[in-house]
Design an enzyme around this catalytic site. Structure first.
Site, PDB file in Angstrom:
ATOM      1  N   TRP A  84       0.836  -1.210   0.000  1.00 31.26           N
ATOM      2  CA  TRP A  84       0.000   0.000   0.000  1.00 31.26           C
ATOM      3  C   TRP A  84       0.862   1.247   0.000  1.00 31.26           C
ATOM      4  CZ3 TRP A  84      -4.231  -1.144  -2.035  1.00 31.26           C
ATOM      5  CH2 TRP A  84      -4.868  -2.342  -1.764  1.00 31.26           C
TER       6      TRP A  84
ATOM      7  N   ASP B  33      -1.545   6.991   6.352  1.00 34.25           N
ATOM      8  CA  ASP B  33      -2.592   6.075   5.886  1.00 34.25           C
ATOM      9  C   ASP B  33      -2.899   5.135   7.053  1.00 34.25           C
ATOM     10  OD1 ASP B  33      -4.115   4.044   4.834  1.00 34.25           O
ATOM     11  OD2 ASP B  33      -2.714   3.495   3.234  1.00 34.25           O
TER      12      ASP B  33
ATOM     13  N   LYS C 122     -12.659  -0.766   6.992  1.00 38.65           N
ATOM     14  CA  LYS C 122     -12.089  -1.479   8.130  1.00 38.65           C
ATOM     15  C   LYS C 122     -12.301  -0.619   9.366  1.00 38.65           C
ATOM     16  CE  LYS C 122      -8.414  -2.188   5.360  1.00 38.65           C
ATOM     17  NZ  LYS C 122      -8.351  -2.881   4.074  1.00 38.65           N
TER      18      LYS C 122
HETATM   19  N1  PMP Z   1      -4.064   1.358   2.501  1.00 36.33           N
HETATM   20  C1  PMP Z   1      -4.157   0.271   3.288  1.00 36.33           C
HETATM   21  C2  PMP Z   1      -3.288   0.169   4.506  1.00 36.33           C
HETATM   22  C3  PMP Z   1      -5.064  -0.741   2.964  1.00 36.33           C
HETATM   23  O1  PMP Z   1      -5.154  -1.826   3.734  1.00 36.33           O
HETATM   24  C4  PMP Z   1      -5.881  -0.601   1.821  1.00 36.33           C
HETATM   25  C5  PMP Z   1      -6.902  -1.625   1.416  1.00 36.33           C
HETATM   26  N2  PMP Z   1      -6.851  -2.839   1.945  1.00 36.33           N
HETATM   27  C6  PMP Z   1      -5.716   0.537   1.031  1.00 36.33           C
HETATM   28  C7  PMP Z   1      -4.818   1.501   1.410  1.00 36.33           C
HETATM   29  C8  PMP Z   1      -6.543   0.743  -0.225  1.00 36.33           C
HETATM   30  O2  PMP Z   1      -7.830   1.033   0.155  1.00 36.33           O
HETATM   31  P1  PMP Z   1      -9.029   1.162  -0.875  1.00 36.33           P
HETATM   32  O3  PMP Z   1      -9.302  -0.222  -1.365  1.00 36.33           O
HETATM   33  O4  PMP Z   1     -10.125   1.741  -0.023  1.00 36.33           O
HETATM   34  O5  PMP Z   1      -8.637   2.059  -1.962  1.00 36.33           O
END
Ligand code: PMP
Length: 355
Positions: A101, A168, A192
């Protein structure tokens, strides 16, 4: 129906009462005879919900009356990978690279300027959180990912810097007490620990905006969303309502302090079980283990099949690891009960009798 133990990494389990109240609101919202899916996003009822949700989202982070605002925007955390540099990056930002991520966030930042990697754990497939690294002064901002959902690692403390700090917090927001007032912009996909997928929560100090001299399209512009109180366009009414219900539930549990105690118990039980068994190992370095996503693998691959069968019998679902890590991942989000973790620990202990 028998109880299912859902360890999904996201969208995650939400409390039963959130499922029930949101289902009821679809059929008949607040006894109005109208579905929540069909009310106006500019109606008084919805504006009250949105405002209360924005307020709770700050309160539960300990950020009320500290100069922060909360936005519920569409697009998920991946949209914030883009919106953050759009709004904040003039020349050079610093990123701590702790997993897939973070990498995705870095790729988006590069569209707007330099994204300097300040530290990385890529050398060991992101199994640890780097520390003891220098953060230069005069970066436009420093970005880190507090919890690495895929790799099962978590920052224990906030990186020290005088630069604007961006985090994030998608996969550990509202799970533990964190000094959020050291961070200038927090974002999270809401799926989450906040609500139903489809939104991101952005919490920010307005004064960090307005320095790039860039023309920012309205939907990308945090200032525009702030000016419109998070109602620039048709809101995801139902999504916001699920966040409202879930944050209300969290407040009722005693807030983040109380849920952290439960989360600590769940993580301790699972990691202690893993550490007592010699045929299963955690993938993350012990001191950096995540309390939200526990990643582990069996020494002998043939044990996977036995574990899968035992999980099936015990009604354990969604526990497979991410393809880049392999093995298994048990996600222990706020709504998961200690009982579910006990069931998983029992299954792991049963394996001792078989292998
Ligand atoms: N950052 C983290 C730490 C994540 O766990 C996730 C999704 N699992 C994301 C970003 C991306 O999120 P989204 O699918 O809402 O774009």
């Amino acid at each position: 129906m028998e109880k299912i133990h859902n360890f999904n990494a996201g969208p995650c389990l939400l409390p039963d009462e959130v499922y029930q109240s949101s289902a009821q609101a679809i059929l008949n919202f607040n006894n109005s005879g109208v579905s929540i899916l069909s009310i106006s996003h500019r109606s008084e009822e919805f504006i009250n919900i949105l405002e209360e949700t924005r307020k709770m989202s700050l309160e539960l982070l300990g950020l009320q009356n500290k100069g922060y605002s909360a936005l519920f925007l569409q697009g998920g955390a991946s949209m914030e990978f883009l919106r953050v540099p759009f709004n904040l990056l003039t020349t050079k930002a610093g990123y701590i690279n702790t997993g897939n991520w973070s990498l995705k966030a870095i790729e988006q930042a590069k569209i707007f300027g330099q994204a300097k990697i300040l530290a990385s754990s890529e050398d060991k497939n992101f199994s640890y959180i780097p520390d003891n690294f220098e953060i230069p002064e005069r970066l436009d901002y420093v970005h880190f990912t507090s919890n690495n959902t895929i790799h099962g690692t978590q920052f224990q403390k906030i990186p020290q810097t005088d630069n604007v700090l961006v985090c994030d917090m998608s996969s550990d927001i509202y799970s533990r007490v964190f000094n959020c007032d050291k961070i200038d912009l927090i974002y999270a996909g809401v799926q989450k620990n906040i609500g139903a997928a489809g939104l991101s929560l952005v919490v920010l100090r307005e004064e960090i905006l307005g320095n790039t001299n860039r023309v920012i399209p309205a939907m990308m512009d945090y200032q525009e969303h702030l000016n419109k109180n998070s109602l620039y366009h048709t809101a995801n009414v139902f999504g916001v309502y699920t966040c409202f219900l879930n944050l209300k539930w969290l407040k009722k549990q005693g807030g983040v302090e109380a849920i952290e105690k439960l989360n600590n118990k769940k993580a301790a039980l699972l990691y202690e079980t893993i550490d007592c068994l010699d045929f299963v190992h955690g993938t993350a370095e012990e001191k950096n283990r995540s309390k939200m996503n526990a990643t582990f693998y069996f020494e002998k691959p043939e044990m996977n099949k036995i574990f899968d069968e035992l999980c099936l019998e015990a009604n354990i679902v969604n526990i497979k690891g991410h393809r880049t890590v392999g093995g298994y991942r048990a996600s222990l989000y706020n709504a998961l009960s200690l009982e579910s973790v006990k069931v998983l620990a029992d299954v792991l202990n049963q394996m001792k009798l078989i292998v």
